[in-house]
Design a protein around this motif. Structure first.
Motif, PDB file in Angstrom:
ATOM      1  N   SER A 300      82.343 -15.058  80.596  1.00  0.00           N
ATOM      2  CA  SER A 300      83.108 -14.796  79.380  1.00  0.00           C
ATOM      3  C   SER A 300      83.258 -16.014  78.478  1.00  0.00           C
ATOM      4  CB  SER A 300      84.503 -14.275  79.741  1.00  0.00           C
ATOM      5  OG  SER A 300      84.430 -13.011  80.345  1.00  0.00           O
ATOM      6  N   LYS A 301      83.616 -17.155  79.044  1.00  0.00           N
ATOM      7  CA  LYS A 301      83.979 -18.313  78.231  1.00  0.00           C
ATOM      8  C   LYS A 301      82.756 -19.108  77.776  1.00  0.00           C
ATOM      9  CE  LYS A 301      88.156 -17.061  79.382  1.00  0.00           C
ATOM     10  NZ  LYS A 301      89.045 -16.342  78.484  1.00  0.00           N
ATOM     11  N   ALA A 302      81.959 -19.593  78.704  1.00  0.00           N
ATOM     12  CA  ALA A 302      80.830 -20.457  78.346  1.00  0.00           C
ATOM     13  C   ALA A 302      79.787 -19.721  77.524  1.00  0.00           C
ATOM     14  CB  ALA A 302      80.195 -21.048  79.599  1.00  0.00           C
ATOM     15  N   PHE A 303      79.532 -18.451  77.845  1.00  0.00           N
ATOM     16  CA  PHE A 303      78.478 -17.697  77.166  1.00  0.00           C
ATOM     17  C   PHE A 303      79.028 -16.771  76.072  1.00  0.00           C
ATOM     18  CE2 PHE A 303      76.696 -18.573  81.428  1.00  0.00           C
ATOM     19  CZ  PHE A 303      75.545 -19.252  81.050  1.00  0.00           C
ATOM     20  N   ALA A 304      80.327 -16.891  75.748  1.00  0.00           N
ATOM     21  CA  ALA A 304      80.939 -16.055  74.716  1.00  0.00           C
ATOM     22  C   ALA A 304      80.678 -14.574  75.001  1.00  0.00           C
ATOM     23  CB  ALA A 304      80.434 -16.440  73.322  1.00  0.00           C
ATOM     24  N   MET A 305      80.957 -14.160  76.221  1.00  0.00           N
ATOM     25  CA  MET A 305      80.677 -12.794  76.667  1.00  0.00           C
ATOM     26  C   MET A 305      81.957 -12.071  77.109  1.00  0.00           C
ATOM     27  SD  MET A 305      77.147 -13.311  78.857  1.00  0.00           S
ATOM     28  CE  MET A 305      77.033 -11.564  79.285  1.00  0.00           C
ATOM     29  N   THR A 306      83.065 -12.317  76.433  1.00  0.00           N
ATOM     30  CA  THR A 306      84.338 -11.749  76.885  1.00  0.00           C
ATOM     31  C   THR A 306      84.296 -10.225  76.981  1.00  0.00           C
ATOM     32  OG1 THR A 306      85.091 -11.906  74.586  1.00  0.00           O
ATOM     33  CG2 THR A 306      85.780 -13.659  76.084  1.00  0.00           C
ATOM     34  N   GLY A 307      83.680  -9.573  76.020  1.00  0.00           N
ATOM     35  CA  GLY A 307      83.642  -8.114  76.028  1.00  0.00           C
ATOM     36  C   GLY A 307      82.643  -7.507  76.998  1.00  0.00           C
ATOM     37  N   TRP A 308      81.761  -8.328  77.551  1.00  0.00           N
ATOM     38  CA  TRP A 308      80.771  -7.819  78.510  1.00  0.00           C
ATOM     39  C   TRP A 308      81.392  -7.604  79.883  1.00  0.00           C
ATOM     40  CZ3 TRP A 308      75.484  -7.225  77.082  1.00  0.00           C
ATOM     41  CH2 TRP A 308      75.152  -7.708  75.812  1.00  0.00           C
ATOM     42  N   ARG A 309      82.525  -8.257  80.159  1.00  0.00           N
ATOM     43  CA  ARG A 309      83.278  -8.136  81.407  1.00  0.00           C
ATOM     44  C   ARG A 309      82.400  -8.396  82.623  1.00  0.00           C
ATOM     45  NH1 ARG A 309      86.348 -10.044  80.520  1.00  0.00           N
ATOM     46  NH2 ARG A 309      87.765  -9.392  82.160  1.00  0.00           N
ATOM     47  N   LEU A 310      82.184  -9.680  82.905  1.00  0.00           N
ATOM     48  CA  LEU A 310      81.314 -10.054  84.016  1.00  0.00           C
ATOM     49  C   LEU A 310      81.784 -11.376  84.628  1.00  0.00           C
ATOM     50  CD1 LEU A 310      78.696  -8.788  85.236  1.00  0.00           C
ATOM     51  CD2 LEU A 310      77.407 -10.478  83.923  1.00  0.00           C
ATOM     52  N   GLY A 311      82.120 -11.324  85.911  1.00  0.00           N
ATOM     53  CA  GLY A 311      82.510 -12.519  86.647  1.00  0.00           C
ATOM     54  C   GLY A 311      81.960 -12.447  88.053  1.00  0.00           C
ATOM     55  N   TYR A 312      82.150 -13.508  88.841  1.00  0.00           N
ATOM     56  CA  TYR A 312      81.644 -13.473  90.211  1.00  0.00           C
ATOM     57  C   TYR A 312      82.468 -14.345  91.141  1.00  0.00           C
ATOM     58  CZ  TYR A 312      79.123 -17.776  88.785  1.00  0.00           C
ATOM     59  OH  TYR A 312      78.786 -19.032  88.305  1.00  0.00           O
ATOM     60  N   LEU A 313      82.392 -13.984  92.407  1.00  0.00           N
ATOM     61  CA  LEU A 313      83.084 -14.685  93.487  1.00  0.00           C
ATOM     62  C   LEU A 313      82.049 -15.182  94.488  1.00  0.00           C
ATOM     63  CD1 LEU A 313      85.688 -15.317  95.233  1.00  0.00           C
ATOM     64  CD2 LEU A 313      85.382 -13.017  96.192  1.00  0.00           C
ATOM     65  N   ALA A 314      82.202 -16.423  94.948  1.00  0.00           N
ATOM     66  CA  ALA A 314      81.351 -16.996  95.999  1.00  0.00           C
ATOM     67  C   ALA A 314      82.259 -17.513  97.104  1.00  0.00           C
ATOM     68  CB  ALA A 314      80.485 -18.121  95.441  1.00  0.00           C
ATOM     69  N   CYS A 315      82.003 -17.076  98.343  1.00  0.00           N
ATOM     70  CA  CYS A 315      82.873 -17.488  99.443  1.00  0.00           C
ATOM     71  C   CYS A 315      82.228 -17.107 100.775  1.00  0.00           C
ATOM     72  CB  CYS A 315      84.239 -16.817  99.322  1.00  0.00           C
ATOM     73  SG  CYS A 315      84.217 -15.022  99.386  1.00  0.00           S
ATOM     74  N   PRO A 316      82.811 -17.534 101.901  1.00  0.00           N
ATOM     75  CA  PRO A 316      82.295 -17.133 103.213  1.00  0.00           C
ATOM     76  C   PRO A 316      82.227 -15.618 103.353  1.00  0.00           C
ATOM     77  CG  PRO A 316      83.841 -18.951 103.453  1.00  0.00           C
ATOM     78  CD  PRO A 316      83.904 -18.525 102.017  1.00  0.00           C
ATOM     79  N   LYS A 317      81.291 -15.154 104.197  1.00  0.00           N
ATOM     80  CA  LYS A 317      80.980 -13.726 104.289  1.00  0.00           C
ATOM     81  C   LYS A 317      82.173 -12.849 104.644  1.00  0.00           C
ATOM     82  CE  LYS A 317      76.105 -14.330 105.611  1.00  0.00           C
ATOM     83  NZ  LYS A 317      75.091 -14.076 106.673  1.00  0.00           N
ATOM     84  N   HIS A 318      83.016 -13.293 105.587  1.00  0.00           N
ATOM     85  CA  HIS A 318      84.109 -12.421 106.012  1.00  0.00           C
ATOM     86  C   HIS A 318      85.139 -12.218 104.907  1.00  0.00           C
ATOM     87  CE1 HIS A 318      85.114 -16.549 107.096  1.00  0.00           C
ATOM     88  NE2 HIS A 318      86.388 -16.237 107.108  1.00  0.00           N
ATOM     89  N   PHE A 319      85.351 -13.225 104.057  1.00  0.00           N
ATOM     90  CA  PHE A 319      86.235 -13.043 102.914  1.00  0.00           C
ATOM     91  C   PHE A 319      85.563 -12.155 101.862  1.00  0.00           C
ATOM     92  CE2 PHE A 319      87.946 -17.442 104.113  1.00  0.00           C
ATOM     93  CZ  PHE A 319      89.023 -16.912 104.802  1.00  0.00           C
ATOM     94  N   LEU A 320      84.270 -12.405 101.654  1.00  0.00           N
ATOM     95  CA  LEU A 320      83.517 -11.607 100.677  1.00  0.00           C
ATOM     96  C   LEU A 320      83.533 -10.134 101.060  1.00  0.00           C
ATOM     97  CD1 LEU A 320      80.771 -10.323  99.378  1.00  0.00           C
ATOM     98  CD2 LEU A 320      81.878 -12.137  98.076  1.00  0.00           C
ATOM     99  N   SER A 321      83.349  -9.849 102.350  1.00  0.00           N
ATOM    100  CA  SER A 321      83.338  -8.472 102.825  1.00  0.00           C
ATOM    101  C   SER A 321      84.667  -7.783 102.539  1.00  0.00           C
ATOM    102  CB  SER A 321      83.035  -8.438 104.325  1.00  0.00           C
ATOM    103  OG  SER A 321      83.100  -7.122 104.817  1.00  0.00           O
TER     104      SER A 321
END
Length: 470
Positions: A300-321
Motif C-alpha cells: 500500500s505505502k511504497a507502491f501507492a497501492m492502498t486501494g488494491w488491498r494487499l499485504g503479507y506475513l512472513a513467520c515460522p510455519k506453525h504460526f503461519l498455519s
C-alpha cells in the motif's frame, strides 16, 4: 443451569388473535427448553404481546440488539472518522485540505496498473489459494532474502487483504485471553484495539519527543511479566516517522531473548519510505529473533497501492498455519488481480526501483518544508521524521488558549476541531495514537497543498489567545 419446559400462558389469551396463535406455534412447549429465568422472561413477553393484540394494537416483538461486549469495547478509528468527515465536507463544497489519511497521493506505478489490467483481460479473476499464489509467495521470499537478509520458503508466507489483516490475524493467532500485548506509544491507532479484540490487554510503553519517540529498553524490561505474549514494533513508525537504529533493536532483542514466551510482531509496511542516513533493519534478521518474529509488510505505502488491498506475513510455519486457518474462515485469499499487480511491483527492482525512489524523494522534500515551517512557530516541538510520511507535532504549549467564537483549546481533539473549523485543514488528534500532546500531519500531499495548509494553520493560530498563568 436448571432447565424446564416452557409453559404456555393462559389459553384464554390465545383464543382469538392470529398473532398470538402464530407465536404459540413458533414457541411450542414441545419444541424448546429454557432455563427458568429465561422461561419467566419469555412468558412475560408473550403475555405483554398477546395482551396488546387483544386490545386491537399491532403486536411488537422487540429485537435483541445487544452487541458482543468485546466489540462494544473497541474504539472506532479516528483516522478513518476524520478522513470520512473531511471528505463529506469537500463533497458539500467546503474547501478542506485533507492531511489526515495515511495514503500516498501518487498514482500506482504504470507497470503495476498494466499488470492488473492484463490480469483481468487474461482471465486471472478466480479464487487463489488461501495463502496467496505460489508465484507471488516465491517473489516475496526473494524480496525478503535480497533486501532484508531473511530466508523464508513459500509455506512461511501468507498474502492477505492488506497488512492490517495480517496484523489482526497474527494477534488473534498467538494471544490468549488475559495475555498482554506490549505497544510503544505513540502507536498505530489499531494496535490496542486489535489486542482487545483478541481478549488480550494492551500495555502501553510511552516514549518521549526528546528521544525521537524511540523505545527505552529499560522501560520495556520493567513491563515484561509472565503474561507478556507479544511486543509490537513499527519502524519506520506511524505516526512519528521514527526509525529504530539497529543498535537499539539489538538491545531490545537482548531483552526479548530472556523471555521464551514473548513474541515480536514487526510492522515494516513503511520500510522503503526512509530518508538517508537512516537505514531499515528487519527485527527477524537479528540473532535469535527469527523463530519468534512475525514480520508484516505490504504494497500500500511504497507502491501507492492502498486501494488494491494487499499485504503479507512472513513467520515460522506453525504460526503461519494458525493465521492461515483464521483467514480461511474469514476472507480466504486476496484478490487475484491485486496479486498479479503486486508481483509486478516486486519486479520493479531492488526496493521498488526508480518508481519508489521518485516518490521517496518527493516525500523528503515535503518533510523538509514542513519541519522548517513549523519550527518557525512559537511553542511547537518537532521530532524530525526519518521515514514514513507523517509529522507528529507537539502543540501542547497552546492548550488552554481561548478562541473567540470557538472556545478553549483543551487537548489534541479540540485543537484539530479548531484547525478544521478555522483553517479548513483536517489533521488527526494525537490522543488517537496514545499521545494527547500532539497532532499528526500526513504529508502525502503535493507541496502546493502543504504550503496552503501551513499558511492556513499559521493564520488560524494568530487567533489563539495564550492561556493566563495562574
Amino acid at each position: 443451569m436448571e432447565a424446564s419446559t416452557l409453559t404456555s400462558p393462559s389459553r384464554s389469551l390465545l383464543s382469538k388473535p392470529a398473532s398470538s396463535r402464530f407465536l404459540s406455534q413458533c414457541i411450542s412447549p414441545k419444541s424448546v427448553s429454557f432455563s427458568k429465568s429465561w422461561e419467566k422472561k419469555i412468558n412475560l413477553e408473550l403475555i405483554r404481546v398477546m395482551a396488546s393484540s387483544q386490545n386491537g394494537t399491532e403486536a411488537i416483538v422487540p429485537v435483541d440488539d445487544s452487541i458482543n461486549p468485546r466489540v462494544k469495547s473497541l474504539k472506532p478509528s479516528k483516522t478513518m472518522a476524520i478522513t470520512d468527515h473531511a471528505t463529506a465536507l469537500v463533497q458539500a463544497g467546503v474547501p478542506v485540505i485533507r492531511l489526515a489519511a495515511g495514503e500516498p497521493d501518487f498514482d500506482t506505478p504504470a507497470a503495476i496498473i498494466e499488470a492488473g489490467i492484463n490480469a483481468i483481460r487474461e482471465g486471472h479473476t478466480r479464487y487463489t489459494p488461501n495463502t496467496g499464489t505460489i508465484e507471488l509467495r516465491k517473489a516475496i521470499c526473494h524480496k525478503l532474502k535480497e533486501e532484508n537478509g531473511l530466508e523464508y520458503t513459500p509455506d512461511q508466507i501468507m498474502v492477505s487483504n492488506g497488512a492490517k489483516q495480517c496484523i489482526m490475524q497474527a494477534v488473534l493467532a498467538v494471544c490468549s485471553p488475559g495475555d498482554e500485548v506490549l505497544i510503544p506509544a505513540p502507536f498505530y491507532v489499531s494496535y490496542p484495539e486489535m489486542a482487545r479484540l483478541a481478549d488480550a490487554k494492551p500495555v502501553i510503553l510511552p516514549t518521549d519527543i526528546s528521544d525521537n519517540y524511540l523505545l527505552n529498553p529499560e522501560l520495556l524490561a520493567s513491563k515484561i511479566n509472565e503474561k507478556s505474549r507479544l511486543l509490537i514494533l513499527c519502524s519506520p513508525s506511524n505516526p512519528t516517522g521514527s526509525v529504530f537504529p539497529k543498535e537499539l533493536l539489538e538491545q531490545i532483542a537482548d531483552i526479548v531473548r530472556k523471555y521464551p514466551r514473548l513474541l515480536v510482531l514487526s510492522d515494516e509496511i513503511y520500510e522503503h519510505i526512509i530518508y538517508s542516513p537512516a537505514k531499515h533493519t528487519s527485527f527477524a534478521s537479528l540473532p535469535g529473533m527469527y523463530d519468534r518474529t512475525l514480520t508484516v509488510n505490504g504494497f500500500s505505502k511504497a507502491f501507492a497501492m492502498t486501494g488494491w488491498r494487499l499485504g503479507y506475513l512472513a513467520c515460522p510455519k506453525h504460526f503461519l498455519s494458525a493465521c492461515a486457518k483464521i483467514q480461511s474462515q474469514n476472507t480466504s485469499g486476496a484478490s487475484s488481480i491485486s496479486q498479479k499487480a503486486g508481483l509486478a511491483g516486486l519486479n520493479l527492482g531492488y526496493a521498488g526501483g526508480e518508481a519508489v525512489a521518485t516518490m521517496v524523494k518527493a516525500f523528503r522534500e515535503r518533510r523538509d518544508f514542513l519541519v522548517k515551517s513549523f519550527r518557525e512557530l512559537p511553542g511547537v516541538k518537532i521530532s524530525e521524521p526519518q521515514g514514513a510520511f507523517y509529522l507528529f507535532i507537539d502543540f501542547s504549549a497552546h492548550y488552554g488558549s481561548e478562541v473567540e467564537g470557538f472556545g478553549t483549546i483543551k487537548d489534541s481533539e479540540s485543537l484539530c476541531r479548531f484547525f478544521l473549523d478555522k483553517a479548513q485543514v483536517a489533521l488527526v488528534p494525537g490522543d488517537a495514537f496514545g499521545d494527547d500532546k500532539c497532532v499528526r500531519i500526513s504529508y502525502a500531499a503535493s507541496l502546493t497543498t502543504l504550503e496552503a495548509a501551513v499558511n492556513n494553520i499559521k493564520e488560524a493560530m494568530s487567533f489563539l489567545k495564550p492561556p493566563v498563568a495562574v
